[in-house]
Design a protein around this motif. Sequence first.
Motif, mmCIF file in Angstrom:
data_model
loop_
_atom_site.group_PDB
_atom_site.id
_atom_site.type_symbol
_atom_site.label_atom_id
_atom_site.label_comp_id
_atom_site.label_asym_id
_atom_site.label_seq_id
_atom_site.Cartn_x
_atom_site.Cartn_y
_atom_site.Cartn_z
ATOM 1 N N TRP A 55 0.816 -1.092 0.103
ATOM 2 C CA TRP A 55 -0.057 0.099 -0.062
ATOM 3 C C TRP A 55 0.891 1.374 0.012
ATOM 4 O O TRP A 55 0.530 2.237 -0.872
ATOM 5 N N ALA A 56 1.972 1.354 0.782
ATOM 6 C CA ALA A 56 2.783 2.498 1.072
ATOM 7 C C ALA A 56 3.520 2.793 -0.439
ATOM 8 O O ALA A 56 3.690 3.675 -0.911
ATOM 9 N N THR A 57 3.790 1.586 -1.039
ATOM 10 C CA THR A 57 4.544 1.787 -2.481
ATOM 11 C C THR A 57 3.572 2.269 -3.512
ATOM 12 O O THR A 57 4.008 3.379 -4.245
ATOM 13 N N PHE A 58 2.290 1.858 -3.255
ATOM 14 C CA PHE A 58 1.345 2.463 -4.145
ATOM 15 C C PHE A 58 0.938 3.821 -3.858
ATOM 16 O O PHE A 58 0.887 4.788 -4.989
ATOM 17 N N VAL A 59 1.100 4.216 -2.557
ATOM 18 C CA VAL A 59 0.708 5.922 -2.136
ATOM 19 C C VAL A 59 2.049 6.574 -2.753
ATOM 20 O O VAL A 59 1.904 7.689 -3.130
ATOM 21 N N GLY A 60 3.305 6.047 -2.701
ATOM 22 C CA GLY A 60 4.446 6.696 -3.085
ATOM 23 C C GLY A 60 4.305 6.933 -4.386
ATOM 24 O O GLY A 60 4.892 7.800 -5.118
ATOM 25 N N MET A 61 3.803 6.089 -5.415
ATOM 26 C CA MET A 61 3.625 6.327 -6.836
ATOM 27 C C MET A 61 2.648 7.430 -7.112
ATOM 28 O O MET A 61 2.859 8.250 -8.063
ATOM 29 N N ILE A 62 1.531 7.634 -6.237
ATOM 30 C CA ILE A 62 0.689 8.481 -6.536
ATOM 31 C C ILE A 62 1.411 9.919 -6.336
ATOM 32 O O ILE A 62 1.241 10.757 -6.922
#
Length: 177
Positions: free
Chosen positions: A130-137
């Motif tokens: 999830w944190a990786t996905f947020v980092g992408m956003i």
Amino acid sequence: MIVTALLLLVVAKLWQFLGQVPLLSAKFTPMAFLWGCGLMLGITGASTLIHRLWPAYRRSADLYLDLVIRPLDWPDLIWLGLLPGLSEELLFRGVMLPALGFSWGAIALSSLLFGVLHLSSLNQWPYMVWATFVGMILGVGAIVTGNLIVPVIAHILTNVVSGCLWKWHHQRTPSES
């Protein structure tokens, strides 16, 4: 939280200085604020949806947030937003993206490292995803707008809002403990 924020700040400033990396532009404007608020709403909404639909993420997030948020008093949630929001964005979006070249690869690598920073144990891998996905956003927001303030605002507000929501939802009265 303070130690981690200071460590990330030192790493970012050393990398910027030693690598002669220009910092991503940072200018507070009403439009940057609106972009940051919009990203926060999207991230918080997606987190709420994933929390309901993915049991492994729900367990992982609740464990992580219990560790981080439960010991904090309500006013401390401001620091939960400010310290990581400023230091993590300075490193991962402000210095790392320019150093790696503002590419999809740069977004992917900085986001993966951002995710790993949020990995407290191997069984916490769903929270890391999830944190990786947020980092992408946040990385895409930084590149699209060309303004570091956008992910900083989004990160600070996401941490404060999600921290308050989590604390409110998991608040226990003495008779429930």
